[in-house]
Design an enzyme around this catalytic site. Structure first.
Site, PDB file in Angstrom:
ATOM      1  CG  ASP A  32      16.594  46.719   9.928  1.00  0.00           C
ATOM      2  OD1 ASP A  32      17.460  46.910  10.795  1.00  0.00           O
ATOM      3  OD2 ASP A  32      16.830  46.683   8.699  1.00  0.00           O
ATOM      4  CG  ASP A  36      20.896  44.763   9.731  1.00  0.00           C
ATOM      5  OD1 ASP A  36      19.665  44.916   9.948  1.00  0.00           O
ATOM      6  OD2 ASP A  36      21.689  44.338  10.608  1.00  0.00           O
ATOM      7  CG  ASP A 109      14.571  33.051  25.253  1.00  0.00           C
ATOM      8  OD1 ASP A 109      14.861  31.958  25.779  1.00  0.00           O
ATOM      9  OD2 ASP A 109      13.674  33.200  24.407  1.00  0.00           O
ATOM     10  CG  ASP A 211      15.802  27.457  24.971  1.00  0.00           C
ATOM     11  OD1 ASP A 211      14.823  27.769  24.271  1.00  0.00           O
ATOM     12  OD2 ASP A 211      16.703  26.669  24.595  1.00  0.00           O
ATOM     13  CD  GLU A 275      10.960  25.867  24.904  1.00  0.00           C
ATOM     14  OE1 GLU A 275      10.525  25.752  23.760  1.00  0.00           O
ATOM     15  OE2 GLU A 275      12.151  25.696  25.194  1.00  0.00           O
ATOM     16  CG  HIS A 336      10.388  31.309  18.919  1.00  0.00           C
ATOM     17  ND1 HIS A 336       9.889  31.185  20.204  1.00  0.00           N
ATOM     18  CD2 HIS A 336      11.585  30.691  18.931  1.00  0.00           C
ATOM     19  CE1 HIS A 336      10.762  30.525  20.946  1.00  0.00           C
ATOM     20  NE2 HIS A 336      11.804  30.222  20.193  1.00  0.00           N
ATOM     21  CG  ASP A 337      10.254  27.062  19.053  1.00  0.00           C
ATOM     22  OD1 ASP A 337      11.118  27.497  18.257  1.00  0.00           O
ATOM     23  OD2 ASP A 337      10.416  27.017  20.288  1.00  0.00           O
TER      24      ASP A 337
END
Ligand code: GLC
Ligand code: MG
Length: 538
Positions: A32, A36, A109, A211, A275, A336-337
């Site tokens: 970051d 935030d 992506d 994706d 993917e 990330h899945d």
């Protein structure tokens, strides 16, 4: 620090991505820059030295497009912009320039199966049955007796059809209702999406990770999926049916070929990654006829692999055997899945897994944080973010645990943010952080760097053949060979000491980083949870 190998190669030479190591950044959680609590593009730009120091070659960014974030960016509201939470197009261009200046490549992506329900295209599409964009999405009348048009199910639980009272039809959503599926049978939609590819390619991106590409086309007759006879209690609701008619349809191949042709019309070996969660025999079809499909249909076979030597030897053999002539392999351990590797097989074995990933034949993809041994972070119920967990709680489907902020140092928020991070950092971040491991010669980060450096300096580990893949009790072994060079890889997938017969040679690397140059002759002892690379004498 820069590295420019591969930058100037022509198309006849080995393309850069065959020699590359890809590193996946989940932008919300990398760095970051504005306090935030959400990672952003400027933040990523400040951390490129870490990637160069690690030795990777390409950065794949999960989506950074404007999005309501119902699925954290996989619900795109504008394919040609940057979400203000991540920055601006100018920040994007600056990041691209900085990445290229370091000799790295940038992969975006691309999320073509569905948009956000807030995308202007969908707002138009749902406004009336006669709107010109009506057919850009998949609208159907109710079944003859009422109810949804067929029995298809969402990947996030429940049915895949959402009723729209205003126009009296259902629309298809393979994921959330807030992610309506685009209609790839419509030529105007196709053109619009291809314009998106052009937009980013012209801005200099080196490739796309596409994706859920195996879901792009649906059965033209919308037939019901048959029941899955192997369904067991505890599986997700989607497992109740066999995904025959809403996935892996033959017409998908033509679209991938069209995407590839667009990439090929640009200089510089642009890369198309797909993917694809399919069994190996179907997966390899995505290389396309004459290899004109995806150069890298992501190979996820290691993700659900039971962690034992015989099983993994079979996975390697089956994959190598299934590859079409000339197709380049690739391997993925985590993303990330998926639960992180250290949580799936334990932290001691994570080092063995890293050695496997970085010594198999083919392009490896590393998920951010695995190089410092990050594991899944338990998320208190009141901090759950992921719709996959919210929609079907308690089945272990939530993906927040593997998406937590990257710990850069031991400070309270790990140097990730000066604000409140969107997900908590791991309780172990006082030691599992980049700064601590950078100065620790025995750390997993040191191991990753050493493995990557070895890959770079030994052609056998990149261009070499893979041979003699064998399992002997808990030990998986294979050889990489190039010219007269032979490197044996010995991986102890268990927690007991093992003795392995081996030709004479010398140790290049131990996962414990303590045996370099040791001579071996006839036999070698593998310590518990240890992997060795041995350069065999000629
Ligand atoms: C892919 C993404 C996943 C997302 C889904 C829907 O599987 O990797 O994160 O939720 O597609 O876009
Ligand atoms: Mg921020």
């Amino acid at each position: 620090m820069t590295r420019d190998d591969g930058m100037l190669q022509s198309r006849t030479a080995t393309p850069w991505w065959q020699r590359a190591i890809i590193y996946q950044v989940y932008p919300r959680s990398f760095q970051d820059s504005d306090g935030d609590g959400l990672g952003d593009l400027k933040g990523i730009a400040t951390r490129l030295d870490h990637l160069v120091g690690l030795g990777v070659d390409a950065v794949w960014l999960s989506p950074v497009y404007p999005s309501p974030m119902a699925d954290f960016g996989y619900d795109v509201a504008d394919y040609c912009g940057i979400d203000p939470r991540f920055g601006t197009l100018a920040d994007f261009d600056a990041l691209t320039t900085a990445i290229h200046a370091r000799g790295l490549k940038l992969i975006l992506d691309f999320v073509p199966n569905h948009s956000s329900d807030q995308h202007p295209w969908f707002l138009e599409s749902r406004s009336s049955r006669t709107n010109p964009k009506r057919d850009w999405y998949i609208w159907r009348d109710p079944a003859p007796g009422g109810g949804p048009p067929n029995n298809w199910l969402s990947h996030f639980g429940g049915g895949a059809w959402e009723w729209d009272a205003h126009t009296g039809q259902y629309y298809l959503h393979s994921f959330l209702a807030a992610q309506p599926d685009l209609n790839w049978r419509n030529p105007d939609l196709r053109t619009a999406m291809y314009d998106v590819l052009h937009f980013w390619l012209e801005r200099g991106v080196d490739g796309f990770r596409v994706d859920v590409v195996w879901l792009l086309i649906k059965d033209d007759q919308f037939r019901d999926n048959p029941p899955n006879p192997a369904y067991r209690e505890g599986q997700t609701s989607r497992d109740k049916l066999l995904s025959i008619y809403d996935s892996d349809r033959p017409e998908t191949q033509g679209i991938i070929q069209e995407m590839r042709a667009i990439l090929d019309s640009f200089a510089g070996d642009r890369l198309l990654i797909g993917e694809i969660y399919l069994p190996v025999d179907r997966l390899v079809a995505y290389y396309g006829r004459d290899l004109k499909g995806a150069q890298m249909p992501f190979n996820f076979q290691l993700i659900n692999a039971p962690w034992h030597a015989a099983g993994i030897a079979k996975i390697i053999d089956d994959y190598e055997t299934a590859l079409p002539e000339g197709a380049w392999p690739n391997w993925v351990l985590s993303n990330h899945d998926q639960s992180r590797i250290g949580s799936r097989i334990g932290q001691a074995q994570a080092r063995v897994a890293a050695t496997l990933l970085l010594t198999l034949r083919g392009t490896p993809t590393i998920y951010y944080g695995e190089e410092i041994g990050m594991v899944d972070v338990p998320i208190p119920p009141d901090r759950v973010q992921d719709p996959a967990e919210k929609n079907q709680p308690g089945l272990g489907l939530g993906r927040d645990p593997e998406r937590t902020p990257m710990p850069w140092d031991a400070s309270v928020q790990g140097g990730f943010t000066t604000g409140t991070p969107w997900l908590p950092l791991g309780p172990d971040h006082a030691t599992v952080n980049v700064a601590a491991q950078r100065v620790d010669a025995g750390s997993i980060l040191a191991l990753y760097k050493r493995l990557i450096a070895l890959r770079r300096s030994h052609p056998a580990l990149i261009d070499g053949a893979i041979a003699l893949v064998k399992a002997q009790s808990a030990v998986l072994t294979y050889e990489r060979r190039h010219g007269s060079e032979r490197i044996a890889v010995l991986l102890n997938l268990g927690h007991d000491e093992q003795r392995v017969a081996i030709d004479d040679g010398s140790v290049l690397l131990s996962t414990h980083l303590d045996r370099a140059d040791e001579r071996v002759a006839g036999e070698v002892v593998l310590h518990p949870d240890e992997a060795l690379l041995i350069r065999l004498s000629r």
